[in-house]
Design a protein around this motif. Structure first.
Motif, PDB file in Angstrom:
ATOM      1  N   ASP A   1      21.747  33.623  40.790  1.00 51.07           N
ATOM      2  CA  ASP A   1      22.506  34.782  41.263  1.00 51.07           C
ATOM      3  C   ASP A   1      21.651  36.028  41.091  1.00 51.07           C
ATOM      4  O   ASP A   1      20.960  36.188  40.077  1.00 51.07           O
ATOM      5  CB  ASP A   1      23.792  34.968  40.452  1.00 51.07           C
TER       6      ASP A   1
ATOM      7  N   TRP B   1      25.388  44.703  45.670  1.00 48.04           N
ATOM      8  CA  TRP B   1      25.083  43.627  46.607  1.00 48.04           C
ATOM      9  C   TRP B   1      24.670  42.398  45.821  1.00 48.04           C
ATOM     10  O   TRP B   1      23.894  42.482  44.873  1.00 48.04           O
ATOM     11  CB  TRP B   1      23.942  44.060  47.541  1.00 48.04           C
ATOM     12  N   TRP B   2      25.212  41.251  46.193  1.00 46.76           N
ATOM     13  CA  TRP B   2      24.950  39.991  45.506  1.00 46.76           C
ATOM     14  C   TRP B   2      24.383  38.971  46.479  1.00 46.76           C
ATOM     15  O   TRP B   2      24.727  38.971  47.657  1.00 46.76           O
ATOM     16  CB  TRP B   2      26.240  39.427  44.908  1.00 46.76           C
TER      17      TRP B   2
ATOM     18  N   LYS C   1      23.927  32.975  50.005  1.00 43.53           N
ATOM     19  CA  LYS C   1      25.233  33.551  50.299  1.00 43.53           C
ATOM     20  C   LYS C   1      25.145  35.001  49.842  1.00 43.53           C
ATOM     21  O   LYS C   1      24.761  35.281  48.703  1.00 43.53           O
ATOM     22  CB  LYS C   1      26.327  32.816  49.527  1.00 43.53           C
ATOM     23  N   VAL C   2      25.462  35.940  50.719  1.00 43.83           N
ATOM     24  CA  VAL C   2      25.360  37.359  50.376  1.00 43.83           C
ATOM     25  C   VAL C   2      26.716  38.034  50.512  1.00 43.83           C
ATOM     26  O   VAL C   2      27.508  37.684  51.389  1.00 43.83           O
ATOM     27  CB  VAL C   2      24.299  38.076  51.246  1.00 43.83           C
ATOM     28  N   TRP C   3      26.990  38.983  49.620  1.00 41.85           N
ATOM     29  CA  TRP C   3      28.238  39.728  49.687  1.00 41.85           C
ATOM     30  C   TRP C   3      28.098  41.047  48.930  1.00 41.85           C
ATOM     31  O   TRP C   3      27.181  41.232  48.140  1.00 41.85           O
ATOM     32  CB  TRP C   3      29.407  38.916  49.139  1.00 41.85           C
ATOM     33  N   LEU C   4      29.029  41.936  49.222  1.00 44.77           N
ATOM     34  CA  LEU C   4      29.114  43.225  48.540  1.00 44.77           C
ATOM     35  C   LEU C   4      30.336  43.223  47.649  1.00 44.77           C
ATOM     36  O   LEU C   4      31.441  42.904  48.091  1.00 44.77           O
ATOM     37  CB  LEU C   4      29.223  44.363  49.557  1.00 44.77           C
ATOM     38  N   GLU C   5      30.132  43.559  46.398  1.00 45.62           N
ATOM     39  CA  GLU C   5      31.237  43.726  45.454  1.00 45.62           C
ATOM     40  C   GLU C   5      31.482  45.231  45.336  1.00 45.62           C
ATOM     41  O   GLU C   5      30.675  45.944  44.742  1.00 45.62           O
ATOM     42  CB  GLU C   5      30.860  43.122  44.097  1.00 45.62           C
TER      43      GLU C   5
ATOM     44  N   LEU D   1      19.480  41.555  54.860  1.00 47.91           N
ATOM     45  CA  LEU D   1      20.589  40.609  54.646  1.00 47.91           C
ATOM     46  C   LEU D   1      20.445  39.380  55.534  1.00 47.91           C
ATOM     47  O   LEU D   1      20.714  38.249  55.090  1.00 47.91           O
ATOM     48  CB  LEU D   1      21.921  41.312  54.908  1.00 47.91           C
TER      49      LEU D   1
ATOM     50  N   GLN E   1      20.190  35.479  54.345  1.00 44.12           N
ATOM     51  CA  GLN E   1      21.107  34.477  54.892  1.00 44.12           C
ATOM     52  C   GLN E   1      20.326  33.333  55.542  1.00 44.12           C
ATOM     53  O   GLN E   1      20.660  32.165  55.355  1.00 44.12           O
ATOM     54  CB  GLN E   1      22.035  35.142  55.896  1.00 44.12           C
TER      55      GLN E   1
END
Length: 94
Positions: free
Chosen positions: A50, A42-43, A27-31, A18, A22
């Motif tokens: 995307d 993980w996105w 931009k990283v995130w967990l849905e 991650l 970055q």
């Protein structure tokens, strides 16, 4: 003598994956999943691209593949099917 490194897919590599994403401007995130048996998806997003995966290493791998091969990331007709070749070598013809 320099020590040989051995790096394996494990949860202790997820944070580093991650951080790499970055650092490269994603931009990283967990849905989160609605299913309690799964963590979620993980996105990563950058510009108009995307990416989604079930863990940070897979996410990093998808992005590395796309950065190398671009939008035409699929195997081309003139490229060998290395996946099938390696499976056959490892498991033999059954």
């Amino acid at each position: 003598m320099e020590k040989k490194i051995r790096l394996a897919d494990a949860m202790n590599t997820y944070n580093s994956a991650l951080l790499v994403l970055q650092t490269h401007g994603y931009k990283v995130w967990l849905e989160p999943s609605e299913d309690d048996s799964e963590l979620g998806t993980w996105w990563a997003s950058k510009d108009e691209a995307d990416f989604a995966a079930f863990d940070p290493l897979r996410l990093l791998g998808l992005i590395a593949m796309w950065e190398q091969r671009g939008n035409q990331w699929q195997r081309k007709a003139n490229e060998e099917n290395l996946y099938d070749k390696l499976l056959t070598q490892a498991l033999g013809d059954e």
